[in-house]
Motif scaffolding. Sequence first.
Motif, short mmCIF file in Angstrom:
data_model
loop_
_atom_site.label_atom_id
_atom_site.label_comp_id
_atom_site.label_asym_id
_atom_site.label_seq_id
_atom_site.Cartn_x
_atom_site.Cartn_y
_atom_site.Cartn_z
N THR A 2 0.80 -1.10 0.01
CA THR A 2 -0.11 0.02 0.24
C THR A 2 0.52 1.72 0.10
OG1 THR A 2 0.31 0.06 2.87
CG2 THR A 2 -1.70 -1.80 1.46
N VAL A 3 0.56 2.10 0.12
CA VAL A 3 1.12 3.55 -0.05
C VAL A 3 2.11 3.60 1.23
CG1 VAL A 3 1.10 5.80 -0.19
CG2 VAL A 3 -0.41 5.22 -1.59
N ALA A 4 1.01 3.26 2.55
CA ALA A 4 1.67 3.37 3.55
C ALA A 4 3.58 2.59 3.92
CB ALA A 4 0.34 3.53 4.33
N GLN A 5 3.19 1.57 3.21
CA GLN A 5 4.28 0.05 3.22
C GLN A 5 4.99 0.63 2.45
OE1 GLN A 5 4.27 -2.04 4.91
NE2 GLN A 5 5.72 -3.60 4.71
N LEU A 6 4.72 1.24 1.53
CA LEU A 6 5.79 2.16 0.61
C LEU A 6 6.37 2.81 1.20
CD1 LEU A 6 4.06 1.74 -3.30
CD2 LEU A 6 6.16 0.35 -2.37
N LYS A 7 5.82 3.86 1.63
CA LYS A 7 6.66 5.21 2.66
C LYS A 7 7.81 4.42 3.57
CE LYS A 7 7.37 9.74 3.18
NZ LYS A 7 7.97 9.99 1.84
N LYS A 8 7.04 3.49 4.33
CA LYS A 8 7.89 2.89 5.34
C LYS A 8 8.82 2.41 5.14
CE LYS A 8 7.52 0.03 9.08
NZ LYS A 8 6.36 -1.42 9.97
N TYR A 9 8.77 1.31 3.97
CA TYR A 9 10.05 0.99 3.05
C TYR A 9 10.84 2.28 2.43
CZ TYR A 9 11.84 -2.71 0.18
OH TYR A 9 13.02 -3.24 -0.72
N ALA A 10 11.13 3.42 1.79
CA ALA A 10 10.94 4.54 1.62
C ALA A 10 12.12 4.76 2.57
CB ALA A 10 10.23 5.26 0.44
N LEU A 11 11.21 5.05 3.39
CA LEU A 11 11.97 5.84 4.79
C LEU A 11 13.12 5.05 5.24
CD1 LEU A 11 9.16 7.76 6.36
CD2 LEU A 11 10.83 8.92 4.85
N LYS A 12 12.98 3.69 5.62
CA LYS A 12 14.07 2.76 6.01
C LYS A 12 14.83 2.73 5.14
CE LYS A 12 14.28 -1.80 7.34
NZ LYS A 12 13.85 -3.17 7.32
N LYS A 13 15.09 2.22 3.69
CA LYS A 13 15.71 2.77 2.44
C LYS A 13 16.56 3.70 2.20
CE LYS A 13 14.82 -1.61 2.95
NZ LYS A 13 15.89 -2.73 3.08
N GLY A 14 16.03 4.92 2.33
CA GLY A 14 16.56 5.94 2.00
C GLY A 14 16.66 6.64 0.50
N VAL A 15 15.35 6.68 0.05
CA VAL A 15 14.77 6.51 -1.23
C VAL A 15 14.23 8.52 -1.03
CG1 VAL A 15 13.14 6.18 -2.40
CG2 VAL A 15 13.60 4.60 -2.02
N ASN A 16 15.06 9.22 -2.15
CA ASN A 16 14.76 10.36 -2.30
C ASN A 16 13.81 10.62 -3.27
OD1 ASN A 16 14.75 12.71 -3.41
ND2 ASN A 16 17.27 12.81 -2.40
N ASP A 17 12.71 11.29 -2.50
CA ASP A 17 11.23 10.55 -3.41
C ASP A 17 11.47 12.44 -4.74
OD1 ASP A 17 10.09 10.28 -0.81
OD2 ASP A 17 8.83 12.05 -0.64
#
Length: 224
Positions: free
Chosen positions: A131-146
């Motif tokens: 979900t969007v929430a799951q992807l956001k959590k993953y992005a923050l954990k992995k250091g994804v630059n939006d």
Amino acid sequence: MLSFFKDYKLFAIVFGVISIIIVGIIYNTLNVYQPLPVYQPSMVSTELVDSTLQYKKKYHKIANFSLTNQNGKTITQKDYENKIYVADFFFTTCPTICPIMTKNMVVIQKEILNDDEVMLLSHSVTPEIDTVAQLKKYALKKGVNDTKWNLVTGDKKQIYQLARKSYLAVKDNGDGGPFDMIHTENFMLIDKKLQIRGYYDGTNLEDIERLLNDIAILKEEYNQ
């Protein structure tokens, strides 16, 4: 005797100049710009190509899409207009190749962070979980630059069609149904015309280095 050395000196100078010219010609020949191939379905292993596309020899491009990223924003081809981008397929709960792929995508992100021409796009193959929430959590954990990298979720059939019929990235056959599952380590390099310009093993650092080199080659193509 003096005359002999004078003649020899002249010969040496002429020979030296000719040698420099020949070396220069050879160097320029070996270092001539070589564009990356434009991959068509007929050029890719039949295992990766839908049977309806296997004999297509030209005009293949990534299809239109509309998906949702880690910030809940709708992402379409418009967001990648006039961009070079690297695409892959992953899922946040994958315990095997995906963590390695994501780590290597972070390496790429670091290299292109200040390059306005290049972006990243990762498609979830388990959108019902991611979900969007799951992807956001993953992005923050992995250091994804939006600003550089979209992790996208959405309609499973659309994502699977993109994998199979646009990116030519997976061996599996299926319809994107509830029991359909794809898993691929492939990274794809996509040009500004939405054409595939390279395939890379996203778990292999040597291939990541090759991908970064190919991005530089592709950028040079637009400066010709």
